[in-house]
Enzyme design. Structure first.
Site, PDB file in Angstrom:
ATOM      1  N   TRP A  40      -6.085 109.095  24.643  1.00 16.92           N
ATOM      2  CA  TRP A  40      -5.299 109.845  25.624  1.00 16.92           C
ATOM      3  C   TRP A  40      -5.666 111.319  25.596  1.00 16.92           C
ATOM      4  O   TRP A  40      -5.757 111.947  26.643  1.00 16.92           O
ATOM      5  CB  TRP A  40      -3.805 109.612  25.460  1.00 16.92           C
ATOM      6  CG  TRP A  40      -3.238 109.882  24.091  1.00 16.92           C
ATOM      7  CD1 TRP A  40      -2.691 111.057  23.646  1.00 16.92           C
ATOM      8  CD2 TRP A  40      -3.139 108.967  23.000  1.00 16.92           C
ATOM      9  NE1 TRP A  40      -2.273 110.930  22.340  1.00 16.92           N
ATOM     10  CE2 TRP A  40      -2.537 109.650  21.924  1.00 16.92           C
ATOM     11  CE3 TRP A  40      -3.506 107.640  22.836  1.00 16.92           C
ATOM     12  CZ2 TRP A  40      -2.284 109.052  20.691  1.00 16.92           C
ATOM     13  CZ3 TRP A  40      -3.254 107.039  21.613  1.00 16.92           C
ATOM     14  CH2 TRP A  40      -2.653 107.739  20.557  1.00 16.92           C
ATOM     15  N   HIS A  61       7.754 107.826  23.019  1.00 15.90           N
ATOM     16  CA  HIS A  61       8.376 107.105  24.128  1.00 15.90           C
ATOM     17  C   HIS A  61       9.816 107.579  24.277  1.00 15.90           C
ATOM     18  O   HIS A  61      10.551 107.600  23.293  1.00 15.90           O
ATOM     19  CB  HIS A  61       8.391 105.600  23.838  1.00 15.90           C
ATOM     20  CG  HIS A  61       7.049 105.029  23.551  1.00 15.90           C
ATOM     21  ND1 HIS A  61       6.542 104.935  22.276  1.00 15.90           N
ATOM     22  CD2 HIS A  61       6.103 104.522  24.373  1.00 15.90           C
ATOM     23  CE1 HIS A  61       5.333 104.389  22.326  1.00 15.90           C
ATOM     24  NE2 HIS A  61       5.045 104.127  23.581  1.00 15.90           N
ATOM     25  N   GLU A  82      -2.934  99.955  24.567  1.00 22.16           N
ATOM     26  CA  GLU A  82      -1.948 100.897  25.096  1.00 22.16           C
ATOM     27  C   GLU A  82      -2.084 100.867  26.607  1.00 22.16           C
ATOM     28  O   GLU A  82      -3.202 100.801  27.137  1.00 22.16           O
ATOM     29  CB  GLU A  82      -2.201 102.328  24.593  1.00 22.16           C
ATOM     30  CG  GLU A  82      -1.682 102.592  23.208  1.00 22.16           C
ATOM     31  CD  GLU A  82      -0.169 102.738  23.133  1.00 22.16           C
ATOM     32  OE1 GLU A  82       0.538 102.374  24.091  1.00 22.16           O
ATOM     33  OE2 GLU A  82       0.301 103.200  22.099  1.00 22.16           O
ATOM     34  N   HIS A 104       4.226 101.127  30.325  1.00 22.71           N
ATOM     35  CA  HIS A 104       5.502 101.696  29.894  1.00 22.71           C
ATOM     36  C   HIS A 104       5.409 103.217  29.846  1.00 22.71           C
ATOM     37  O   HIS A 104       4.325 103.793  29.864  1.00 22.71           O
ATOM     38  CB  HIS A 104       5.954 101.106  28.557  1.00 22.71           C
ATOM     39  CG  HIS A 104       4.970 101.294  27.443  1.00 22.71           C
ATOM     40  ND1 HIS A 104       3.875 100.483  27.267  1.00 22.71           N
ATOM     41  CD2 HIS A 104       4.927 102.205  26.444  1.00 22.71           C
ATOM     42  CE1 HIS A 104       3.192 100.882  26.215  1.00 22.71           C
ATOM     43  NE2 HIS A 104       3.803 101.936  25.693  1.00 22.71           N
ATOM     44  N   HIS A 142       3.717  96.452  22.213  1.00 24.94           N
ATOM     45  CA  HIS A 142       2.294  96.716  22.027  1.00 24.94           C
ATOM     46  C   HIS A 142       1.595  95.491  21.454  1.00 24.94           C
ATOM     47  O   HIS A 142       1.959  95.009  20.388  1.00 24.94           O
ATOM     48  CB  HIS A 142       2.091  97.913  21.086  1.00 24.94           C
ATOM     49  CG  HIS A 142       2.610  99.193  21.636  1.00 24.94           C
ATOM     50  ND1 HIS A 142       3.851  99.674  21.314  1.00 24.94           N
ATOM     51  CD2 HIS A 142       2.059 100.080  22.485  1.00 24.94           C
ATOM     52  CE1 HIS A 142       4.045 100.817  21.952  1.00 24.94           C
ATOM     53  NE2 HIS A 142       2.971 101.081  22.669  1.00 24.94           N
ATOM     54  N   GLU A 163      -0.046 103.117  29.209  1.00 24.57           N
ATOM     55  CA  GLU A 163       1.045 104.080  29.324  1.00 24.57           C
ATOM     56  C   GLU A 163       0.949 104.962  30.562  1.00 24.57           C
ATOM     57  O   GLU A 163      -0.131 105.448  30.900  1.00 24.57           O
ATOM     58  CB  GLU A 163       1.097 104.970  28.074  1.00 24.57           C
ATOM     59  CG  GLU A 163       1.437 104.190  26.835  1.00 24.57           C
ATOM     60  CD  GLU A 163       1.608 105.048  25.603  1.00 24.57           C
ATOM     61  OE1 GLU A 163       2.305 104.582  24.687  1.00 24.57           O
ATOM     62  OE2 GLU A 163       1.059 106.163  25.540  1.00 24.57           O
ATOM     63  N   TYR A 193      -2.984 106.080  31.173  1.00 25.37           N
ATOM     64  CA  TYR A 193      -4.230 105.547  30.624  1.00 25.37           C
ATOM     65  C   TYR A 193      -4.006 104.134  30.088  1.00 25.37           C
ATOM     66  O   TYR A 193      -2.882 103.719  29.804  1.00 25.37           O
ATOM     67  CB  TYR A 193      -4.771 106.449  29.507  1.00 25.37           C
ATOM     68  CG  TYR A 193      -3.952 106.382  28.247  1.00 25.37           C
ATOM     69  CD1 TYR A 193      -4.337 105.573  27.190  1.00 25.37           C
ATOM     70  CD2 TYR A 193      -2.758 107.090  28.124  1.00 25.37           C
ATOM     71  CE1 TYR A 193      -3.566 105.471  26.048  1.00 25.37           C
ATOM     72  CE2 TYR A 193      -1.986 107.000  26.997  1.00 25.37           C
ATOM     73  CZ  TYR A 193      -2.397 106.185  25.961  1.00 25.37           C
ATOM     74  OH  TYR A 193      -1.621 106.076  24.834  1.00 25.37           O
ATOM     75  N   GLU A 225       8.727 113.918  14.020  1.00 23.93           N
ATOM     76  CA  GLU A 225       7.356 113.832  13.520  1.00 23.93           C
ATOM     77  C   GLU A 225       6.920 115.084  12.779  1.00 23.93           C
ATOM     78  O   GLU A 225       6.211 115.004  11.776  1.00 23.93           O
ATOM     79  CB  GLU A 225       6.370 113.582  14.666  1.00 23.93           C
ATOM     80  CG  GLU A 225       6.499 112.221  15.289  1.00 23.93           C
ATOM     81  CD  GLU A 225       5.440 111.945  16.342  1.00 23.93           C
ATOM     82  OE1 GLU A 225       4.343 112.564  16.293  1.00 23.93           O
ATOM     83  OE2 GLU A 225       5.688 111.090  17.206  1.00 23.93           O
ATOM     84  N   CYS A 232       3.559 112.846  20.312  1.00 22.62           N
ATOM     85  CA  CYS A 232       3.665 111.939  21.448  1.00 22.62           C
ATOM     86  C   CYS A 232       4.707 110.881  21.112  1.00 22.62           C
ATOM     87  O   CYS A 232       5.125 110.756  19.964  1.00 22.62           O
ATOM     88  CB  CYS A 232       2.320 111.309  21.801  1.00 22.62           C
ATOM     89  SG  CYS A 232       1.486 110.489  20.449  1.00 22.62           S
TER      90      CYS A 232
END
Length: 180
Positions: free
Chosen positions: A157, A65, A110, A28, A21, A112, A100, A83, A63
């Site tokens: 997002w 990865h 971002e 990604h 980032h 993604e 986005y 989280e 959210c």
């Protein structure tokens, strides 16, 4: 490591997450997940102030990865536990083609390919304060109204996919029969 993808979401390599980032972030793989509880309430979270991107904004429940070789569903479970300290089931990909590009106030971009999921909470919350500053249980229509009134307070997002997501939230049992 994050999975680098082409415009269609096909994997083309991996990159170290700590350096991916920046001002020009390669495309990604990521995911967003909206969690509902047994009463049909929708979970929204406020990102911790120490987050690298979009600190302090309200967003979907979780959210993240996926690791290379990890399924998106397993990544949803892993990040929900990390989280939010929560277990989830009934994980469904409702917006498989969402992606986005956005830049936050610090200049970090971002980029993604970010399929959007819904899931059901099957345990209570115990949020990780390094990830989550606050959380609220709400309804889809209340979230739509809040995003419409103050889109700058929410993650890009979420703002971008909410209209397309709303019909899927009613099918998960949240506000059954409501028009959002």
């Amino acid at each position: 490591m994050v999975v680098l993808v082409d415009d269609d979401g096909a994997p083309i390599g991996v990159h170290d997450k700590s350096t991916v980032h920046g001002e020009s972030t390669p495309r990604h793989l990521a995911f967003s997940c909206h969690i509902v509880d047994a009463d049909g309430r929708l979970l929204v979270t406020r990102r911790a102030l120490g987050k690298l991107t979009w600190p302090g904004v309200w967003t979907n429940a979780v959210c993240g990865h996926p690791h290379p070789g990890e399924s998106l569903e397993d990544a949803v479970r892993r990040r929900a536990a990390f989280e939010l300290g929560i277990d989830v089931d009934e994980i469904v990909c409702v917006l498989p083609e969402f992606g986005y590009v956005a830049r936050d106030a610090s200049g970090i971009q971002e980029n993604e390919y970010c399929p959007v999921f819904t899931a059901r909470a099957v345990s209570s919350l115990d949020p990780n304060p390094e990830e989550v500053a606050e959380f609220r249980w709400t309804t889809p229509s209340a979230l739509v109204a809040a995003v419409g009134a103050a889109p700058w307070a929410f993650s890009p997002w979420l703002v971008e996919h909410l209209a397309e997501l709303a019909p899927h939230l009613t099918r998960t049992g949240a506000e059954v029969g409501a028009h959002v």
